[in-house]
Design an enzyme around this catalytic site. Structure first.
Site, PDB file in Angstrom:
ATOM      1  N   TYR A  24       0.704  -1.263   0.055  1.00 44.10           N
ATOM      2  CA  TYR A  24       0.027   0.020   0.033  1.00 44.10           C
ATOM      3  C   TYR A  24       0.634   1.270   0.067  1.00 44.10           C
ATOM      4  CZ  TYR A  24      -3.617  -3.507   0.944  1.00 44.10           C
ATOM      5  OH  TYR A  24      -4.508  -4.290   1.215  1.00 44.10           O
ATOM      6  N   HIS A  82     -15.089  -6.482  -1.775  1.00 44.20           N
ATOM      7  CA  HIS A  82     -15.592  -7.561  -2.365  1.00 44.20           C
ATOM      8  C   HIS A  82     -16.583  -8.397  -1.326  1.00 44.20           C
ATOM      9  CE1 HIS A  82     -11.488  -6.613  -3.390  1.00 44.20           C
ATOM     10  NE2 HIS A  82     -11.162  -6.631  -2.092  1.00 44.20           N
ATOM     11  N   HIS A 102      -8.631   2.066  -5.568  1.00 44.79           N
ATOM     12  CA  HIS A 102      -7.824   1.096  -4.897  1.00 44.79           C
ATOM     13  C   HIS A 102      -6.238   1.409  -4.875  1.00 44.79           C
ATOM     14  CE1 HIS A 102     -11.256  -1.365  -4.180  1.00 44.79           C
ATOM     15  NE2 HIS A 102     -11.404  -1.238  -5.603  1.00 44.79           N
TER      16      HIS A 102
END
Length: 144
Positions: A24, A82, A102
């Site tokens: 990330y 999800h 994302h």
């Protein structure tokens, strides 16, 4: 141009810069928010930023966008991407345009991350560009 933009950060994004930096990045959520705020002020547009680890709080904030003057939503649903049909339904109910963000390239990760309950109703999806994805989403919102 969207005059009122809402940025929503989903679960665990408060840990950015500390949680799996190889995936990330080193940029913190505070850094992302500060950068977006500076760019919004220069535009100038009103920018609201919200983060929660609780699905119901995210849903409440999305529903609130229906009546608070929000013109555009930038959302990183994080792991709820999800799993959360309820958050998807809230976004659909607003009829507000939104971009799904994302930080990591979800298509280069585990197979379960390749499923999104949001992409088909989003006006766009930005994946894998790190913190720059938020800036690109804001730039796009400013042209709407």
């Amino acid at each position: 141009m969207a005059a009122n933009i809402l940025v929503i950060h989903g679960p665990n994004l408060n840990l950015l810069g500390r949680r799996e930096p190889a995936v990330y990045g080193q940029t913190t959520l505070e850094d992302i928010n500060r950068n977006l705020t500076v760019k919004a002020q220069a535009a100038p547009v009103a920018l609201s930023i919200f983060q929660s680890n609780a699905e119901h709080e995210l849903i409440d904030r999305v529903q609130g966008a229906m009546s608070d003057g929000t013109d555009f939503i930038i959302i990183n649903p994080a792991a709820l991407t999800h799993t959360s049909i309820a958050l998807r339904d809230a976004l659909a109910a607003t009829s507000l345009p939104f971009v799904e963000i994302h930080l990591s390239n979800v298509y280069a990760r585990e197979s379960f991350r390749r499923t999104s309950y949001f992409s088909d109703i989003a006006v766009g999806v930005i994946s894998g560009l790190g913190a720059a994805g938020y800036e690109l989403a804001l730039q796009f919102a400013l042209t709407r």
